[in-house]
Scaffold this active site. Structure first.
Site, PDB file in Angstrom:
ATOM      1  N   SER A 253      -9.463 -20.249  -5.759  1.00  0.00           N
ATOM      2  CA  SER A 253      -9.535 -20.385  -4.300  1.00  0.00           C
ATOM      3  C   SER A 253     -11.013 -20.524  -3.937  1.00  0.00           C
ATOM      4  CB  SER A 253      -8.984 -19.144  -3.600  1.00  0.00           C
ATOM      5  OG  SER A 253      -7.673 -18.878  -4.003  1.00  0.00           O
TER       6      SER A 253
ATOM      7  N   LYS B 127      -4.852 -23.265   1.385  1.00  0.00           N
ATOM      8  CA  LYS B 127      -5.045 -21.859   0.980  1.00  0.00           C
ATOM      9  C   LYS B 127      -5.778 -21.096   2.090  1.00  0.00           C
ATOM     10  CE  LYS B 127      -5.471 -18.184  -1.667  1.00  0.00           C
ATOM     11  NZ  LYS B 127      -4.377 -17.347  -2.123  1.00  0.00           N
TER      12      LYS B 127
ATOM     13  N   LYS C  94     -14.188 -13.072   0.803  1.00  0.00           N
ATOM     14  CA  LYS C  94     -14.633 -14.365   0.230  1.00  0.00           C
ATOM     15  C   LYS C  94     -13.854 -15.522   0.861  1.00  0.00           C
ATOM     16  CE  LYS C  94     -12.594 -15.766  -3.316  1.00  0.00           C
ATOM     17  NZ  LYS C  94     -11.532 -16.694  -3.716  1.00  0.00           N
TER      18      LYS C  94
HETATM   19  P1  NAD Z   1     -10.899 -12.322 -11.865  1.00  0.00           P
HETATM   20  O1  NAD Z   1     -12.233 -11.894 -11.401  1.00  0.00           O
HETATM   21  O2  NAD Z   1      -9.918 -11.310 -12.373  1.00  0.00           O
HETATM   22  O3  NAD Z   1     -11.062 -13.432 -13.041  1.00  0.00           O
HETATM   23  C1  NAD Z   1     -12.046 -14.420 -13.075  1.00  0.00           C
HETATM   24  C2  NAD Z   1     -12.385 -14.721 -14.523  1.00  0.00           C
HETATM   25  O4  NAD Z   1     -13.350 -15.793 -14.557  1.00  0.00           O
HETATM   26  C3  NAD Z   1     -13.047 -13.530 -15.259  1.00  0.00           C
HETATM   27  O5  NAD Z   1     -12.337 -13.272 -16.459  1.00  0.00           O
HETATM   28  C4  NAD Z   1     -14.488 -14.004 -15.517  1.00  0.00           C
HETATM   29  O6  NAD Z   1     -15.030 -13.504 -16.731  1.00  0.00           O
HETATM   30  C5  NAD Z   1     -14.298 -15.506 -15.586  1.00  0.00           C
HETATM   31  N1  NAD Z   1     -15.512 -16.293 -15.308  1.00  0.00           N
HETATM   32  C6  NAD Z   1     -16.363 -16.182 -14.255  1.00  0.00           C
HETATM   33  N2  NAD Z   1     -17.326 -17.129 -14.336  1.00  0.00           N
HETATM   34  C7  NAD Z   1     -17.078 -17.846 -15.469  1.00  0.00           C
HETATM   35  C8  NAD Z   1     -17.711 -18.965 -16.078  1.00  0.00           C
HETATM   36  N3  NAD Z   1     -18.805 -19.536 -15.561  1.00  0.00           N
HETATM   37  N4  NAD Z   1     -17.182 -19.444 -17.229  1.00  0.00           N
HETATM   38  C9  NAD Z   1     -16.059 -18.875 -17.771  1.00  0.00           C
HETATM   39  N5  NAD Z   1     -15.407 -17.825 -17.224  1.00  0.00           N
HETATM   40  C10 NAD Z   1     -15.918 -17.322 -16.081  1.00  0.00           C
HETATM   41  O7  NAD Z   1     -10.266 -13.161 -10.657  1.00  0.00           O
HETATM   42  P2  NAD Z   1      -8.702 -13.436 -10.343  1.00  0.00           P
HETATM   43  O8  NAD Z   1      -8.141 -12.302  -9.566  1.00  0.00           O
HETATM   44  O9  NAD Z   1      -8.033 -13.895 -11.597  1.00  0.00           O
HETATM   45  O10 NAD Z   1      -8.838 -14.637  -9.291  1.00  0.00           O
HETATM   46  C11 NAD Z   1      -9.149 -15.958  -9.673  1.00  0.00           C
HETATM   47  C12 NAD Z   1      -9.002 -16.843  -8.427  1.00  0.00           C
HETATM   48  O11 NAD Z   1      -7.649 -16.781  -7.957  1.00  0.00           O
HETATM   49  C13 NAD Z   1      -9.894 -16.403  -7.249  1.00  0.00           C
HETATM   50  O12 NAD Z   1     -10.395 -17.546  -6.599  1.00  0.00           O
HETATM   51  C14 NAD Z   1      -8.932 -15.634  -6.354  1.00  0.00           C
HETATM   52  O13 NAD Z   1      -9.314 -15.657  -4.975  1.00  0.00           O
HETATM   53  C15 NAD Z   1      -7.639 -16.407  -6.583  1.00  0.00           C
HETATM   54  N6  NAD Z   1      -6.423 -15.627  -6.318  1.00  0.00           N
HETATM   55  C16 NAD Z   1      -6.330 -14.325  -6.747  1.00  0.00           C
HETATM   56  C17 NAD Z   1      -5.175 -13.595  -6.457  1.00  0.00           C
HETATM   57  C18 NAD Z   1      -5.053 -12.148  -6.895  1.00  0.00           C
HETATM   58  O14 NAD Z   1      -4.125 -11.460  -6.420  1.00  0.00           O
HETATM   59  N7  NAD Z   1      -5.912 -11.646  -7.787  1.00  0.00           N
HETATM   60  C19 NAD Z   1      -4.122 -14.189  -5.754  1.00  0.00           C
HETATM   61  C20 NAD Z   1      -4.216 -15.528  -5.381  1.00  0.00           C
HETATM   62  C21 NAD Z   1      -5.381 -16.236  -5.668  1.00  0.00           C
END
Ligand code: NAD
Length: 294
Positions: A95, A170, A238
């Site tokens: 997102s 979104k 965010k």
């Molecule tokens: P998270 O922080 O758990 O996971 C992100 C991952 O990306 C981490 O494992 C991190 O190490 C990795 N990362 C960061 N920078 C990197 C890079 N340059 N290269 C490789 N890996 C990298 O986040 P999440 O909860 O999985 O969310 C991911 C996306 O999904 C976000 O944009 C969030 O807003 C969206 N989202 C989350 C939810 C939720 O409930 N958690 C629901 C809908 C949407």
């Protein structure tokens, strides 16, 4: 179809595992080695960089926190753009700001790589079940190529329009969720302060016009005082910041998002940024000096 998966966090990990279960060949990369190890144990192949993952894949999926992370992993040194083959497709499921989706897509087009922005709604439980709502922006031809693969992760997969439309959708989702939570909070604090049982208020109104998926999901947690995430307040900040930036660029008013982000930022500064976004009610509770609990 060979798939690359970059970003194995709360969401990416179960999504990648579902693709493996469905029989797709997956190469993966994340900065966090333990997340990589877990997905490798389920059958994925670990590679040393986003560039290497892109070079090995027909379709590259990114599931990263926000715009700067996507820019870094796609356009930065050792990133997707350096390795991706002409004709490959990047599906960014993070997102992020739709403005950034369009910037990244324009850069990738110079290398004949097509991009779709495909953020999701539903959180970790639906990521595990493979029933996310997936909203997609980008060219129809590229969408047709990945639709079946997206359906492994999603209960609904909708092509909304051109690149950036997925993230605009979104943001629309996040405005409505935030305003629903704020409205619920205002209402339940009012009822409690007026000596009416908030649990009975919830039961009385959930079948009427004020009933909603948000109310059914969040009211029971609030009544139990359970603010374990779910979706963290900091992530919602965010998304609302991306709402404000996008609204400024297209010239639309956003008073509700501005009020909600103010409440969330105030809670975050008190150390509650990792609470579930249903914990927004604590902003009202503090001002009204009352707790809404059944
Ligand atoms: P998270 O922080 O758990 O996971 C992100 C991952 O990306 C981490 O494992 C991190 O190490 C990795 N990362 C960061 N920078 C990197 C890079 N340059 N290269 C490789 N890996 C990298 O986040 P999440 O909860 O999985 O969310 C991911 C996306 O999904 C976000 O944009 C969030 O807003 C969206 N989202 C989350 C939810 C939720 O409930 N958690 C629901 C809908 C949407």
């Amino acid at each position: 179809m060979k798939i690359g998966f970059i970003g194995l966090g709360i969401m990416g990990k179960p999504m990648a595992k579902n693709l493996l279960k469905a029989g797709y060949e997956l190469s993966v990369y994340d900065l966090n080695q333990s997340a990589v190890d877990e997905v490798v144990a389920s059958g994925a192949k670990a590679l040393a960089s986003a560039k290497d993952v892109a070079a090995a894949s027909d379709v590259i999926i990114t599931m990263l926190p926000n715009s700067p992370h996507v820019k870094q992993a796609v356009l930065g040194e050792g990133g997707v753009a350096e390795g991706a083959r002409p004709g490959s497709i990047l599906v960014d499921m993070s997102s992020i700001s739709p403005i950034v989706s369009r910037e990244v897509s324009a850069e990738l087009a110079k290398k004949q790589v097509v991009m779709l922005d495909a953020p999701v709604s539903g959180g970790e439980p639906k990521a595990i079940d493979g029933t996310l709502a997936i909203m997609v922006g980008g060219p129809e031809e590229a969408f047709a190529k990945v639709e079946a693969m997206l359906k492994v992760m999603g209960g609904s997969v909708t092509l909304v329009g051109e690149i950036g439309s997925g993230n605009i959708t979104k943001l629309a989702n996040q405005i409505m969720v935030a305003s629903n939570i704020a409205g619920m909070s205002e209402a339940l604090v009012l009822a409690t302060k007026a000596n009416v049982d908030p649990e009975k208020v919830f039961r009385a109104i959930r079948g009427g016009l004020a009933g909603s998926t948000v109310l059914d999901a969040k009211a029971p947690l609030v009544l139990a005082g359970n603010f374990k995430p779910g979706f963290r307040i900091d992530l919602h900040i965010k998304d609302l910041q991306n709402v404000l930036d996008t609204a400024k660029s297209v010239g639309t008013p956003t008073p509700i998002s501005e009020a909600a982000i103010g409440m969330m930022k105030s809670l975050s500064s008190e150390g509650k940024g990792s609470d579930d976004h249903g914990g927004l009610i604590q902003w009202y509770e503090k001002l009204a000096n009352i707790e809404v609990r059944s």
